[in-house]
Structure formats: structure tokens, C-alpha cells
Design a protein around this motif. Structure first.
Motif, PDB file in Angstrom:
ATOM      1  N   HIS A 103      -3.032  -0.129  -8.431  1.00  0.00           N
ATOM      2  CA  HIS A 103      -2.242  -0.257  -9.659  1.00  0.00           C
ATOM      3  C   HIS A 103      -1.475  -1.576  -9.692  1.00  0.00           C
ATOM      4  N   LEU A 104      -1.023  -2.023  -8.529  1.00  0.00           N
ATOM      5  CA  LEU A 104      -0.356  -3.318  -8.444  1.00  0.00           C
ATOM      6  C   LEU A 104      -1.338  -4.450  -8.747  1.00  0.00           C
ATOM      7  N   VAL A 105      -2.550  -4.356  -8.215  1.00  0.00           N
ATOM      8  CA  VAL A 105      -3.553  -5.392  -8.472  1.00  0.00           C
ATOM      9  C   VAL A 105      -3.869  -5.478  -9.964  1.00  0.00           C
ATOM     10  N   LYS A 106      -4.016  -4.333 -10.623  1.00  0.00           N
ATOM     11  CA  LYS A 106      -4.273  -4.326 -12.069  1.00  0.00           C
ATOM     12  C   LYS A 106      -3.111  -4.942 -12.843  1.00  0.00           C
ATOM     13  N   ARG A 111       5.155   0.864  -6.430  1.00  0.00           N
ATOM     14  CA  ARG A 111       5.807   1.093  -7.724  1.00  0.00           C
ATOM     15  C   ARG A 111       6.930   0.085  -7.965  1.00  0.00           C
ATOM     16  N   VAL A 112       7.692  -0.218  -6.911  1.00  0.00           N
ATOM     17  CA  VAL A 112       8.755  -1.216  -7.032  1.00  0.00           C
ATOM     18  C   VAL A 112       8.162  -2.575  -7.376  1.00  0.00           C
ATOM     19  N   LEU A 113       7.067  -2.930  -6.735  1.00  0.00           N
ATOM     20  CA  LEU A 113       6.422  -4.217  -7.003  1.00  0.00           C
ATOM     21  C   LEU A 113       5.889  -4.288  -8.428  1.00  0.00           C
ATOM     22  N   GLN A 114       5.313  -3.186  -8.929  1.00  0.00           N
ATOM     23  CA  GLN A 114       4.813  -3.189 -10.310  1.00  0.00           C
ATOM     24  C   GLN A 114       5.935  -3.444 -11.303  1.00  0.00           C
ATOM     25  N   GLY A 127       0.789  -1.225   0.000  1.00  0.00           N
ATOM     26  CA  GLY A 127       0.000   0.000   0.000  1.00  0.00           C
ATOM     27  C   GLY A 127       0.816   1.267   0.000  1.00  0.00           C
ATOM     28  N   SER A 128       2.141   1.157   0.120  1.00  0.00           N
ATOM     29  CA  SER A 128       3.005   2.346   0.125  1.00  0.00           C
ATOM     30  C   SER A 128       3.207   2.858  -1.299  1.00  0.00           C
ATOM     31  N   HIS A 129       3.304   4.179  -1.433  1.00  0.00           N
ATOM     32  CA  HIS A 129       3.447   4.747  -2.772  1.00  0.00           C
ATOM     33  C   HIS A 129       4.802   4.412  -3.382  1.00  0.00           C
ATOM     34  N   ILE A 130       5.795   4.077  -2.562  1.00  0.00           N
ATOM     35  CA  ILE A 130       7.112   3.697  -3.075  1.00  0.00           C
ATOM     36  C   ILE A 130       7.151   2.202  -3.378  1.00  0.00           C
TER      37      ILE A 130
END
Length: 660
Positions: A183-186, A147-150, A141-144
Motif C-alpha cells: 500500500h505504501l508503494v502504491k 500506515r504512518v508512512l502512507q 513492512g510493519s502494519h503500523i
């Protein structure tokens, strides 16, 4: 002689103090009231001669390791660094994974570079995933970290991606409502296998309605709906129809697509279905979450089953809620455009006015859209308030006329006015959309309007002519049904030819179209889409609609096309209009359908040069003069073309040979 003492200079005698007596204090000290005059502090800086003390600014001192303040003041840089250290310390106390996020951010900057080798990127991705292992749900859930996970999910191997999916599987519903984790879920759904996608859609059962009411969660449901197959889409839709379908998953496993078929097969009560759908739809509309195609599908099904007997004026309430800017956000899908057309058909004059005004700043974008352009076509065909249409819609279209004429979707607005509901320009699905209606609001089942409704209908119509016609209808309306009123399903009271005349000719749109065709005749003739507009304009529209008023303009257009055909092949940089695939066929159709143009073309371009154009694509234009049904056109070319027929250069068309 001793001097006499003056009474003023002599020493004054002291009064004797009586032991029990008290000296009376001044009145302003003993009174409870505040003194009338209070000394004020000077507002500005003290004067040079003022005795007011000057206070120097406070100096900040650095603290020693023991906590005591040093006497040496801190510089600006030291104060900035000290504040940064304090902020870092607060973040470390507040965020348990603060250090990990910093390490991931440094790895992310390396792995997302474009010019990095695949082996190095895989190494950084593996290192980042190893650091996050076991903590992914907490940091997603962190904004950083999100993005790394995506980026990791995008570039990692399938085995690593499956491991991440397995770790997040039980947390998807929670992450779907997170601003950053969504965004990660998508991204996970985009890279999921068929089995993983089916498992995710199955986990949504019972939560679809609640997620659709959430601004962020609705995005995940829509994304899953777009990726799903037909059966999975039906699963997502079913629980929005009825409470039974939401509770019992086994009832969903059948292939009926329409809600009416589902109700008849399962024996569901129509009133219960409508009440459940109303409870699902109303919160979604109140929050303005209307951009998703799954919601558009539900609204279409709701309109099909809405019944006044069960739920009084339910469809009318939805139309009233959607009328306005909210409807503009729904026109980008097929079902959304159909909803907009139904609102225009069944809405009152006031609601139609709101819908058109809501499009005011989006006309250009709507005209270029595949489905939005159909809504504008529907407005041209139904709405009687032509003054409003000219002010809001046509004025904006005239600014981008050439751009729309060459556009696949934009051209259909003009083709509808030039040749209404032509199957050459509109697909069967488009024509079906124009004929849709809401069963419960159809003209056959509507009762007679009340006197208040009739009077308000007259006041809401801004067009003077339409207002007059409406007033006449209301005056004679005691014996007429509501199918004859202005906002009936079939359209307005105004005659279709009169509406077409006001929108196309009186507004100046037709004159602008002719001028555009004259200026860009070559480009339109060679265009796959523009050729249809220039053909309809040059022929004067269906039934010669433009001929009586714009005859001179049309003759100028014919001259412009003939001058292009008269040019030699060497004079044009582009392919000659008689040799081009699209333009040669358009000119051939004009020769067959417009005798005036055929005569102009022959006299200005082809007379004496027919042998030069008797081969290739241009041969079709030459042969069209022999196929023409107009005797004048046939007589013009007969003598010159007969020699070409005798020499075997061209052949008599089969239709003419059979007739002879």
C-alpha cells in the motif's frame, strides 16, 4: 467344677516355620497378568460422606524483586497487568523497533485527524519522518509503520516526499511483495513525478513475469501499468512476449503495439514466442490472478498469435481453464470482456454452460457494468441453450427490470433483443467486439469433428430443441464441415429469430418490459436512457416483432403515453412530456414510425389543442404529423393544422414542401 474349654474359643496353635521354606504367595501377585478387577477413581465430585480429600485451587503469588514468591495472592487486575508486562517485554526482545512504532502510532493519531490545522499536521509529519530517517526500508513492512508512512507521504512537502522515495528506491521490488508495504508503494507511485515513475517502471524490467505470479506483487505491476503512458505500457508488456525481449532491454524501444507486428519486425520465431507466453500465462491462471488488465492484454495477444501447428490446441486449453467463475472476474475491462466473448464463441456447449452458471450470483452487477453488459449481449446472440439463459440470466434481470431500463449499460441488454446490433445503441467499438474471433479456431480452418466429440456435444446440450437440432446435424454431419455444428463462431444452429422469440416473448421478458413502461411512462420518456427502451417497446421492436402476440399490451402503452400528453401543464409537478427536451423528441419519433400510436395520440391528446402546443419543443410533435409517411395519420391532422400553416404559426417541413 472347672469349665471345659470350647475348641473354637481355645487359643490356636502357631505353625512352626521351617527355616528353608518360603511362604507361597497368592497367584494374582506372582502372575505376570494384570488383575481382572481394577479400582476406578470416582468420575464426579465426592459425596458429602466421602473420605476423598478435597484439593483447593492453586493460588498465584507475585514474585518479589529477588525472584522469590510472596505469600500474598495476586488479584485479577494484578495478574492482568503482570501478563501485559510480560507480553511487552517479549515484544521488545522480538521487535527491534517496537518503541519507535509506539511513538509513531501516537503521532499518527494526531496527524490524521480531520479538524487539525495544516501547520500542526506538517509539524507532526516532519517529526515522524525525522524519527524514521534511515530506518524506513526496515520498518515499512510493519502494519503500523506502513500506515504512518502512507499518511506522511500524503501530507508531507515535495522535498520530504523525494527524500522518502530516494531512501526506498532500491527496496521497491522487495516491498512490492509485502502484504502491508504494498500500500505504501502504491501511494508512492500515485505521488511520484514523471521521472520517478519512469525510473520505477525501468527497475521492473526482468521482474514483471515473476511479480505477476505473486498475489501481492501483481497489484503493484497493475498499478504501474495504469499510471504509465503508452510507451511505458509497451515496455511492461514486451518482456511477457519473448525471452529475447525480457533479456535485452534495447529491443523494447519501438512503438509497435500488436504482437504480430513485433514478431514480423524483429524476426522472432513464432513457436518460441508461444512457448514463452505459455510459461508466463499458465502459472498466473493456475493461481487465479486474472483481475488485472495487463493480464487481459497478454491473453488477447496470445489468442491472436496462437497456432495449432506450433502449439497444439493452445487457445482451446486457455478457454477450458477460463470457463467458469474465473471468467466473471475478467469482465470489468475492455480486453477482459473480449476474452469472455471469445470463450463463448469458441467454447463447446459444456464450456458455455459453465460460463453462464458461473455468472449466477453476479448477473445484476455484470448487467450494470460497461463491458460486462456486452458479454450478456453476446450470450443472447450466440448461445442456443435458451432454457439455461432464461433460468440463470433472464430470471435475475426481471427482478431489477426498471433499474436496468434506466441504466446506461443495463438498457443495452433489452435493446439488443428488441433491435439487434443497432448502431444507434452500440458504438463501432462494441460492434467490433461482437465480430472478433480467434484465427486458429475459426470455422474455416477447423477439421471435421470426431464421432465421440459429436456424441458428447449432444449430451452436453440441455435445451431439448437444441439437442434435437444438434442430433440432426450430427446425423448429416459426415458431409458437412464444422462451421455447421452447434458451437461454430457465427453462433448456434438455432435460427436467430427463433432464439429471439424464446428469450424475449416466451420467457415473459417482453410482457414485463411493457408493464414497466406503462407504470413509469413519464419517467422513461424524460430519461436520457429510458426513452430509447420505451421507443423500441412502443414500436414493437425491429420489424414489429412484438405486434402479433402482444398487440393489446402495446395499445395500453400507447394509451398511457397519450394520457400523459393530454394532461394540462398545471396538473403535472414535473415538466410536461410535450415540453421536455427528451420526451418531446421521443414522441415525435413515435409519431413518424408508429402510425397506430400517432392516431391514438391525436385523438386522445392533440385534437382541438394543436394551437396550444404549436410553440417550443412541442411544436416538433405537431409538425411530425405533417411529415408522416402514413396517409391515415396525415388525413387526421391535415384539416386542423392547415389553419395554423395559413396563419404562419407553424411551417410546412422542407421535405413536404419539396415533394409538393
Amino acid at each position: 467344677m472347672a469349665a471345659k474349654s470350647h475348641p473354637q474359643t481355645s487359643q490356636t496353635k502357631k505353625r512352626k516355620q521351617v527355616p528353608g521354606a518360603q511362604t507361597k504367595a497368592p497367584e494374582h501377585y506372582t502372575s505376570s497378568k494384570k488383575p481382572k478387577f481394577v479400582a476406578r477413581k470416582p468420575s464426579g465430585p465426592p459425596d458429602r460422606g466421602s473420605t476423598q480429600a478435597f484439593k483447593p485451587p492453586k493460588q498465584k503469588f507475585a514474585k518479589s524483586e529477588t525472584g522469590e514468591e510472596n505469600k500474598a495472592p495476586m488479584s485479577k487486575r494484578e495478574r492482568r497487568l503482570h501478563a501485559k508486562e510480560l507480553a511487552e517485554a517479549r515484544k521488545k526482545r522480538r521487535k527491534p523497533y517496537y518503541t519507535l512504532e509506539h511513538e509513531l502510532a501516537s503521532l499518527w493519531e494526531k496527524m490524521r485527524c480531520r479538524n487539525i490545522a495544516k501547520e500542526d499536521r506538517s509539524k507532526f509529519v516532519a517529526e515522524a519522518l525525522q524519527k524514521m530517517k534511515g530506518k524506513i526500508p526496515e520498518i515499512a513492512g510493519s502494519h503500523i509503520s506502513s500506515r504512518v508512512l502512507q499518511t506522511c507521504v500524503k501530507y508531507c512537502s515535495q522535498a520530504e516526499r523525494d527524500a522518502v522515495f530516494e531512501e526506498l528506491q532500491s527496496h521497491f521490488l522487495t516491498l512490492a511483495c509485502s502484504t502491508y508495504a504494498v500500500h505504501l508503494v502504491k501511494k508512492m507511485l500515485d505521488n511520484a513525478s514523471k521521472k520517478q515513475l519512469a525510473g520505477f517502471i525501468s527497475s521492473l524490467h526482468g521482474h514483471v513475469a515473476s511479480l505477476l505470479r505473486h498475489m501481492v506483487g501483481s497489484v503493484v505491476v497493475q498499478h504501474a501499468y495504469e499510471l504509465a503512458n503508452a510507451t511505458q505500457k509497451q515496455e511492461l508488456l514486451m518482456e511477457l512476449y519473448s525471452t529475447e525481449l525480457q533479456l535485452f532491454k534495447d529491443l523494447v524501444s519501438f512503438k509497435e503495439g500488436r504482437l504480430t507486428d513485433v514478431i514480423s519486425k524483429l524476426g522472432l520465431q513464432k513457436g518460441s514466442v508461444l512457448r514463452h507466453m505459455t510459461s508466463v500465462i499458465q502459472p498466473i491462471l493456475e493461481k487465479g490472478i486474472v483481475d488485472h488488465s495487463i493480464i487481459h492484454r497478454v491473453l488477447i495477444e496470445y489468442f491472436n498469435v496462437a497456432d495449432k501447428c506450433v502449439e497444439k490446441s493452445s487457445a482451446t486449453d486457455i478457454i477450458q481453464q477460463l470457463s467458469g467463475p474465473l471468467l466473471v472476474r475478467m469482465m470489468h475491462t475492455r480486453d477482459g470482456s473480449r476474452i469472455a466473448m471469445l470463450c463463448i464463441k469458441h467454447g463447446s456447449a459444456k464450456e458455455r454452460k459453465k460460463i453462464i452458471k458461473g455468472m449466477k450470483e453476479h448477473i445484476g452487477k455484470i448487467a450494470h457494468d460497461q463491458f460486462g453488459s456486452l458479454v450478456l449481449v453476446c450470450i443472447f446472440s450466440i448461445v442456443d441453450d435458451t432454457k439455461l439463459i432464461k433460468k440463470v440470466v433472464i430470471r435475475e434481470l426481471q427482478k431489477i427490470l426498471k433499474e436496468l431500463v434506466l441504466d446506461k449499460n443495463g438498457r443495452r441488454l433489452f435493446l439488443q433483443l428488441l433491435h439487434p446490433n443497432c448502431s444507434r445503441y452500440f458504438s463501432p467499438d462494441d460492434l467490433t467486439s461482437f465480430n472478433l474471433s480467434i484465427p486458429s479456431l475459426s470455422a474455416k480452418g477447423e477439421p471435421e469433428l470426431s464421432s465421440e466429440a459429436k456424441s458428447s456435444m449432444i449430451e452436453e446440450t440441455s435445451d431439448e430443441e437444441a439437442k434435437h437440432e444438434t442430433a440432426v446435424t450430427v446425423a448429416e454431419g459426415n458431409k458437412n464441415t464444422s462451421s455447421e455444428i452447434l458451437h461454430s463462431v457465427e453462433g448456434g444452429k438455432k435460427d436467430a429469430i427463433l432464439r429471439r422469440q424464446e428469450l424475449l416473448i416466451d420467457s415473459g421478458l417482453a410482457e414485463g418490459l411493457i408493464d414497466t413502461c406503462i407504470e413509469s411512462a413519464g419517467e422513461l420518456l424524460r430519461s436520457n436512457f429510458g426513452k430509447e427502451v420505451i421507443y423500441e417497446v412502443a414500436t414493437g421492436g425491429s420489424g414489429g416483432f412484438l405486434l402479433p402476440t402482444l398487440d393489446d399490451k402495446l395499445n395500453a402503452l400507447h394509451e398511457a403515453i397519450a394520457s400523459l400528453a393530454a394532461m394540462a401543464s398545471e396538473e403535472t409537478e414535473e415538466e410536461h412530456v410535450l415540453n421536455n427536451f427528451h420526451s418531446s423528441r421521443t414522441i415525435r419519433k413515435l409519431v413518424l414510425d408508429c402510425p397506430t400510436f400517432a392516431c391514438t395520440l391525436w385523438k386522445n391528446a392533440l385534437k382541438g389543442k394543436s394551437q396550444l402546443w404549436a410553440q417550443g419543443h412541442s411544436c416538433k410533435v405537431i409538425c411530425a404529423f405533417l411529415e408522416s409517411s402514413d396517409s391515415k395519420v396525415l388525413e387526421l391532422a391535415k384539416e386542423e393544422l392547415q389553419s395554423l400553416i395559413d396563419d404562419g404559426i407553424i411551417k410546412i417541413p422542407d421535405t413536404k414542401a419539396v415533394s409538393k
